[in-house]
Design a protein around this motif. Sequence first.
Motif, PDB file in Angstrom:
ATOM      1  N   LEU A  63       6.272  -3.393  -6.789  1.00 48.46           N
ATOM      2  CA  LEU A  63       5.376  -2.493  -6.064  1.00 48.46           C
ATOM      3  C   LEU A  63       3.915  -2.850  -6.339  1.00 48.46           C
ATOM      4  O   LEU A  63       3.097  -2.928  -5.416  1.00 48.46           O
ATOM      5  N   HIS A  64       3.583  -3.097  -7.599  1.00 50.19           N
ATOM      6  CA  HIS A  64       2.208  -3.470  -7.947  1.00 50.19           C
ATOM      7  C   HIS A  64       1.817  -4.781  -7.274  1.00 50.19           C
ATOM      8  O   HIS A  64       0.687  -4.920  -6.774  1.00 50.19           O
ATOM      9  N   GLU A  65       2.711  -5.742  -7.271  1.00 45.95           N
ATOM     10  CA  GLU A  65       2.429  -7.034  -6.631  1.00 45.95           C
ATOM     11  C   GLU A  65       2.229  -6.854  -5.124  1.00 45.95           C
ATOM     12  O   GLU A  65       1.321  -7.441  -4.539  1.00 45.95           O
ATOM     13  N   ALA A  66       3.043  -6.032  -4.493  1.00 47.12           N
ATOM     14  CA  ALA A  66       2.896  -5.770  -3.060  1.00 47.12           C
ATOM     15  C   ALA A  66       1.559  -5.086  -2.777  1.00 47.12           C
ATOM     16  O   ALA A  66       0.874  -5.423  -1.806  1.00 47.12           O
ATOM     17  N   ARG A  67       1.167  -4.137  -3.626  1.00 42.59           N
ATOM     18  CA  ARG A  67      -0.127  -3.467  -3.453  1.00 42.59           C
ATOM     19  C   ARG A  67      -1.282  -4.447  -3.627  1.00 42.59           C
ATOM     20  O   ARG A  67      -2.263  -4.406  -2.885  1.00 42.59           O
ATOM     21  N   ASP A  72      -5.546  -7.724  -1.104  1.00 44.15           N
ATOM     22  CA  ASP A  72      -6.106  -9.043  -0.797  1.00 44.15           C
ATOM     23  C   ASP A  72      -6.183  -9.256   0.710  1.00 44.15           C
ATOM     24  O   ASP A  72      -7.195  -9.742   1.230  1.00 44.15           O
ATOM     25  N   LEU A  73      -5.111  -8.891   1.415  1.00 43.28           N
ATOM     26  CA  LEU A  73      -5.097  -9.045   2.868  1.00 43.28           C
ATOM     27  C   LEU A  73      -6.132  -8.149   3.542  1.00 43.28           C
ATOM     28  O   LEU A  73      -6.799  -8.562   4.493  1.00 43.28           O
ATOM     29  N   GLU A  74      -6.269  -6.921   3.041  1.00 45.62           N
ATOM     30  CA  GLU A  74      -7.273  -6.014   3.604  1.00 45.62           C
ATOM     31  C   GLU A  74      -8.678  -6.554   3.368  1.00 45.62           C
ATOM     32  O   GLU A  74      -9.532  -6.504   4.257  1.00 45.62           O
ATOM     33  N   ALA A  75      -8.934  -7.093   2.179  1.00 45.70           N
ATOM     34  CA  ALA A  75     -10.246  -7.661   1.870  1.00 45.70           C
ATOM     35  C   ALA A  75     -10.518  -8.866   2.770  1.00 45.70           C
ATOM     36  O   ALA A  75     -11.638  -9.030   3.281  1.00 45.70           O
ATOM     37  N   ARG A  76      -9.506  -9.694   2.969  1.00 49.40           N
ATOM     38  CA  ARG A  76      -9.659 -10.862   3.839  1.00 49.40           C
ATOM     39  C   ARG A  76      -9.927 -10.433   5.277  1.00 49.40           C
ATOM     40  O   ARG A  76     -10.769 -11.007   5.965  1.00 49.40           O
ATOM     41  N   ALA A  77      -9.214  -9.397   5.730  1.00 46.99           N
ATOM     42  CA  ALA A  77      -9.421  -8.887   7.091  1.00 46.99           C
ATOM     43  C   ALA A  77     -10.821  -8.325   7.243  1.00 46.99           C
ATOM     44  O   ALA A  77     -11.492  -8.555   8.260  1.00 46.99           O
TER      45      ALA A  77
END
Length: 120
Positions: A63-67, A72-77
Amino acid sequence: MPQIVVTIDGKTYRMACAEGEEQHLETLAADVDGKIAELRGSFGQIGDLRLTVMAAIMATDQLHEARRRLQDLEARADADMTSRAAGEASEGAARDEYARSLEETAASIERISAKLAGAQ
């Protein structure tokens, strides 16, 4: 409120869930059962409580890894959107400069045309 019976590590548990969530809860229970079976295969008989705690830690780690990946994806977006907005602003400024230059060129051509027409 619906109730289902799940089996984890050979033990059955009756659980309540929201309407329509029965299949989801069964899937989660099967995942926990699979993690405990995996640990039991790796470590043998080390105690039910310890296996359950280890399975919970594994699930929490996932769960922590998925979060983290989601962040990271949100920051990249966000960075892509900012970059795109800056690019669009730059393109707008370039279009404005091109239009201004085109207007100046047109005005120069008109002045030259007027001079040529007056010289004849």
